[in-house]
Design an enzyme around this catalytic site. Sequence first.
Site, PDB file in Angstrom:
ATOM      1  N   CYS A   1      41.305  44.248  41.457  1.00 39.53           N
ATOM      2  CA  CYS A   1      41.502  43.425  42.655  1.00 39.53           C
ATOM      3  C   CYS A   1      42.765  42.584  42.551  1.00 39.53           C
ATOM      4  CB  CYS A   1      40.319  42.465  42.841  1.00 39.53           C
ATOM      5  SG  CYS A   1      38.706  43.246  42.903  1.00 39.53           S
TER       6      CYS A   1
ATOM      7  N   CYS B   1      41.332  38.202  46.100  1.00 40.47           N
ATOM      8  CA  CYS B   1      40.203  38.978  46.625  1.00 40.47           C
ATOM      9  C   CYS B   1      39.025  38.063  46.960  1.00 40.47           C
ATOM     10  CB  CYS B   1      39.769  40.032  45.614  1.00 40.47           C
ATOM     11  SG  CYS B   1      38.497  41.146  46.257  1.00 40.47           S
TER      12      CYS B   1
ATOM     13  N   CYS C   1      40.054  48.118  44.692  1.00 41.65           N
ATOM     14  CA  CYS C   1      39.007  47.468  45.488  1.00 41.65           C
ATOM     15  C   CYS C   1      39.183  47.806  46.967  1.00 41.65           C
ATOM     16  CB  CYS C   1      39.101  45.958  45.272  1.00 41.65           C
ATOM     17  SG  CYS C   1      38.003  44.981  46.312  1.00 41.65           S
TER      18      CYS C   1
ATOM     19  N   CYS D   1      40.072  44.006  49.056  1.00 42.93           N
ATOM     20  CA  CYS D   1      41.416  43.410  49.088  1.00 42.93           C
ATOM     21  C   CYS D   1      42.540  44.447  49.104  1.00 42.93           C
ATOM     22  CB  CYS D   1      41.609  42.460  47.915  1.00 42.93           C
ATOM     23  SG  CYS D   1      41.539  43.255  46.287  1.00 42.93           S
TER      24      CYS D   1
END
Length: 352
Positions: free
Chosen positions: A38, A42, A69, A72
Site C-alpha cells: 500500500c 492508504c 492494494c 489505494c
Amino acid sequence: MNSMLLPSTLECYQALVNKDASYEGRFIAAVKTTGIFCRPTCTARKPKPENVEFFATTKQALLHGYRPCKVCIPLESRDSTPAYIQALLNELGHHPTVKISDSVLRQRGMEPATIRRWFLRQHGITFQAYQRLNRINVAFKKLQRGESVTVAAFDSGYESLSGFQDSFKAVFGVSPRQSREQQIINLTRLETPLGTMLACGTEAGICLLEFTDRRMLETELKDLARRLNATIVQGENPHFGLLRTQLAEYFAGTRQTFTIPLLTPGTAFQQAVWQELQSIPYGITRSYGQQALALARPSAVRAVASANGMNRVAILIPCHRVIGSNGQLTGYAGGLWRKQWLLDLEAGRRND
C-alpha cells in the site's frame, strides 16, 4: 529510491498509521498477513507493526511477492484525474458560472462525498467551495477588463449585488471596485512520487512550486503575494495542465527540460542566479563556487548559495543540481533525501 534513504521502520509505521501524505514516494508498506502492498496514505485497516515491512519502491514489493492494494492503487499516479472528475472540470472550464449542486451530482450518478474527498485531497477545498472560487475568479477577470461591478456580479452567476460584494471581499480583502489594482495568483496541489507539492501561477506563468512540508512556506506565499500585489486563490490556471504533464514526464524519466512559462519576482542578482541555475544541464551538478564563477562573481559564493535557497520554483529551476565543493549534498528546502532522489533520477540510477 535508494534503500539507504528509506526512513526508519518506526517512522514509516507512524506515517502509515497517520496516513501522512508527506511520505508519499518515500516508502511502500507491505502487509505480510494479506500479501498486499500500500501507499503511506492508504485508508484500509492498519496492520500490527510486526505484520508489516517497508520497501523503497513498488518494484521491490512486487519482487518480494506482494500484490498491489485495490483500495489505494499504489501502481497508479496519485494525481491522475478520474474521467468523471475531469468531465466536471471541463464543464466548469467552459461554463465557469454554472452551479453543480449535490442533487445534480446524484442525478448524474455521482456520489457527492466522493467528489468532495477528491477535491479536498487535490485542492484542499470542497467541490462547492471550488465552484464559488471559480465564479469569483471569473468576476475578478471581468473587473480587470474594465467591466462594471454589476455586470461582473450577475454575469458570474451571483443573484444579488450585496452577496457578490460580501463574497468578493471575503476572498480578496478589498471591495470589487478596489480590486482593479490587484491580480490573482491561482494555487493548486500536485501529487508527485516525492510527496505533495503546491503550485502557484498567474497569467504570466508559474511563480511557485514547492513541497508542502517546506519550512517557511506560508511566509514564502505571503512574500510572493506582496511582491505581485496579488491575492492567492485556490483554483485552476492556464499553466497548471502543462505543469502536471511535464512534471509527470520528468518523474517518469522521459523529460529533461521544461517549457513552462515562469514568473520569478526578486532582485536582479537573485534573478541572475535563478537564470544560471536553468543553464545547468540535466544530469550534471555544479558547486556553488562554479555557479559564482559562471555569474562572473567568484567572491559571491555565499550570496549565490543564499539566492539558491530563495528559489521558489523547485525542479523547474533546478537548484537541486548544486552541491558542495567536496561533492557532498548541501542544504535543500525539500530535504536532502529528495535532492538525492532527483540527482539519482537524472543520473539514470533509478530503475523503479
